[in-house]
Motif scaffolding. Structure first.
Motif, mmCIF file in Angstrom:
data_model
loop_
_atom_site.group_PDB
_atom_site.id
_atom_site.type_symbol
_atom_site.label_atom_id
_atom_site.label_comp_id
_atom_site.label_asym_id
_atom_site.label_seq_id
_atom_site.Cartn_x
_atom_site.Cartn_y
_atom_site.Cartn_z
ATOM 1 N N ARG A 51 43.212 36.852 27.639
ATOM 2 C CA ARG A 51 42.502 38.392 27.885
ATOM 3 C C ARG A 51 42.990 38.686 29.090
ATOM 4 O O ARG A 51 42.974 37.786 30.210
ATOM 5 C CB ARG A 51 41.149 38.451 27.856
ATOM 6 N N PRO A 52 43.296 39.948 29.559
ATOM 7 C CA PRO A 52 43.699 40.415 30.931
ATOM 8 C C PRO A 52 42.458 40.483 31.946
ATOM 9 O O PRO A 52 41.368 41.221 31.605
ATOM 10 C CB PRO A 52 44.385 41.809 30.514
ATOM 11 N N PHE A 53 42.882 40.166 32.977
ATOM 12 C CA PHE A 53 41.635 39.974 33.981
ATOM 13 C C PHE A 53 42.304 40.190 35.546
ATOM 14 O O PHE A 53 43.491 39.565 35.722
ATOM 15 C CB PHE A 53 40.836 38.794 34.219
ATOM 16 N N THR A 67 36.447 38.626 38.913
ATOM 17 C CA THR A 67 35.208 39.330 38.669
ATOM 18 C C THR A 67 35.286 39.673 37.274
ATOM 19 O O THR A 67 35.999 40.727 36.856
ATOM 20 C CB THR A 67 35.093 40.453 39.913
ATOM 21 N N ILE A 68 34.453 39.437 36.661
ATOM 22 C CA ILE A 68 34.716 39.549 34.780
ATOM 23 C C ILE A 68 33.356 39.866 34.329
ATOM 24 O O ILE A 68 32.127 38.973 34.430
ATOM 25 C CB ILE A 68 35.016 38.210 34.285
ATOM 26 N N TYR A 71 30.912 40.019 27.470
ATOM 27 C CA TYR A 71 30.298 40.598 26.671
ATOM 28 C C TYR A 71 29.810 39.686 25.283
ATOM 29 O O TYR A 71 30.535 39.227 24.454
ATOM 30 C CB TYR A 71 31.262 41.607 25.806
ATOM 31 N N SER A 73 28.138 39.781 22.828
ATOM 32 C CA SER A 73 28.051 40.253 21.401
ATOM 33 C C SER A 73 29.653 40.195 20.726
ATOM 34 O O SER A 73 29.448 40.161 19.836
ATOM 35 C CB SER A 73 27.653 41.610 21.452
ATOM 36 N N HIS A 74 30.631 40.059 21.571
ATOM 37 C CA HIS A 74 31.792 39.923 21.212
ATOM 38 C C HIS A 74 32.068 38.615 20.704
ATOM 39 O O HIS A 74 33.112 38.721 19.913
ATOM 40 C CB HIS A 74 32.985 40.655 22.042
ATOM 41 N N GLY A 76 33.819 36.394 22.014
ATOM 42 C CA GLY A 76 35.115 36.371 22.455
ATOM 43 C C GLY A 76 35.198 35.486 23.805
ATOM 44 O O GLY A 76 34.308 34.672 23.915
ATOM 45 N N VAL A 77 36.267 35.701 24.410
ATOM 46 C CA VAL A 77 36.783 34.769 25.683
ATOM 47 C C VAL A 77 35.563 35.074 26.700
ATOM 48 O O VAL A 77 35.230 34.251 27.284
ATOM 49 C CB VAL A 77 37.787 35.246 26.320
ATOM 50 N N THR A 78 35.057 36.253 27.017
ATOM 51 C CA THR A 78 34.188 36.438 28.075
ATOM 52 C C THR A 78 32.608 35.622 27.757
ATOM 53 O O THR A 78 32.259 35.137 28.604
ATOM 54 C CB THR A 78 33.779 37.907 28.480
ATOM 55 N N PHE A 96 50.842 40.844 36.016
ATOM 56 C CA PHE A 96 51.290 42.264 35.643
ATOM 57 C C PHE A 96 50.293 43.274 36.160
ATOM 58 O O PHE A 96 49.333 42.985 36.778
ATOM 59 C CB PHE A 96 51.634 42.320 34.191
ATOM 60 N N ALA A 112 33.515 47.813 34.906
ATOM 61 C CA ALA A 112 34.568 46.768 35.013
ATOM 62 C C ALA A 112 35.800 47.079 35.687
ATOM 63 O O ALA A 112 36.711 46.554 36.162
ATOM 64 C CB ALA A 112 34.792 45.717 34.185
ATOM 65 N N THR A 115 37.739 46.578 38.992
ATOM 66 C CA THR A 115 38.268 45.205 39.747
ATOM 67 C C THR A 115 39.595 45.388 40.507
ATOM 68 O O THR A 115 39.687 44.928 41.597
ATOM 69 C CB THR A 115 38.143 44.193 38.581
ATOM 70 N N GLU A 221 44.981 52.554 34.797
ATOM 71 C CA GLU A 221 45.284 51.652 34.030
ATOM 72 C C GLU A 221 43.787 51.694 33.145
ATOM 73 O O GLU A 221 42.800 51.779 33.852
ATOM 74 C CB GLU A 221 45.325 50.359 34.855
#
Ligand code: FAD
Length: 223
Positions: A51-53, A67-68, A71, A73-74, A76-78, A96, A112, A115, A221
């Protein structure tokens, strides 16, 4: 594709759902303020979930900081990041990013989406060049504001908050409307930096265009 295995040096919550993660910095790993990398967790089953951070430290720091917003409920990674502790491993990839500082302007962030601006403002401060830059920061409630005190110290009256779900005396209330932008963007020729979730970006870009801001003066972005 680059892969760098790094250990977490510290991990802590800085708001109710935002983590500050500091990691080792790989040798010869360079970025400029505003750029990001993809991160995965060095744990069975998670190594390929990238995942992009964004880097929120200075390019010259001897460590990396992220600084993340998380979630749960997803699932996922976070959500997995919330379970990590010091010495756990992360995998970093190529650097990138579309956002870079191109001169004084108005920064507009949603959640977020702030960031990329953290590293940019910290860099400007380190060079004593914050000048007349302005940050408009949109959140649901005051508890969601990332680094409220730091931005206040750094920008003073040029730190403008707008909250959609909570009324706070010194902050604007509601969504970023054309009227709100008109009040806060006096000089249409100024560069605009924009970063946030897709619906916010779309709506703000439309309003900026109506105010006569040219698309080429927007650095953006989508998160
Ligand atoms: C260039 C770039 C830089 C970024 N930098 C940062 C940063 O520095 N800090 C930061 O906080 N964020 C940043 N982001 C956003 C960040 O990448 C995402 O928040 C992150 O990828 C979410 O990962 P996740 O695995 O937790 O959830 P996701 O990948 O969003 O979701 C995992 C799964 O959950 C499900 N899902 C998706 N949405 C929902 C929903 N609304 N409700 C329930 N389930 C859902 C889907 O099945 C999805 O596959 C950046 C994004 C970009 C593009």
């Amino acid at each position: 594709m680059e892969q760098h295995f790094v250990k977490i040096k510290s991990i802590e919550k800085i708001t109710h759902d935002v983590l500050r993660i500091v990691t080792e910095k790989p040798n010869a790993y360079h970025f400029i303020s505003g750029q990001a990398t993809e991160i995965s967790i060095d744990k069975t089953g998670w190594e390929n979930e990238r995942r992009p951070f964004t880097f929120t430290c200075l390019p010259t720091d001897s460590y990396l900081e992220f600084t993340i917003k998380t979630y749960p409920s997803h699932k996922g990674v976070t959500n997995e990041l919330l379970k990590l502790k010091e010495e756990d491993g992360l995998i970093l990839h190529d650097v990138f990013g579309a956002i870079a500082y191109k001169g004084e302007g108005i920064f507009i962030a949603g959640g977020a989406g702030v960031t990329p601006f953290i590293s940019i403002f910290r860099l400007l401060q380190s060079k004593n060049e914050v000048g007349g830059n302005k940050l408009i920061f949109a959140n649901k409630s005051r508890a969601d504001i990332i680094l409220e005190h730091e931005f206040k110290r750094l920008l003073g009256r040029n730190f403008i908050n707008i909250l959609s779900d909570e009324k706070v005396e010194e902050y604007a209330y509601g969504y970023v409307t054309a009227e709100f932008l008109k009040q806060n963007i006096i000089d249409h020729k100024k560069r605009i930096y924009l970063c946030g979730p897709e619906p916010m970006m779309e709506s703000v870009e439309k309003q900026l265009s109506n105010l006569g801001v040219e698309a080429k003066s927007i650095v953006k972005e989508e998160f």
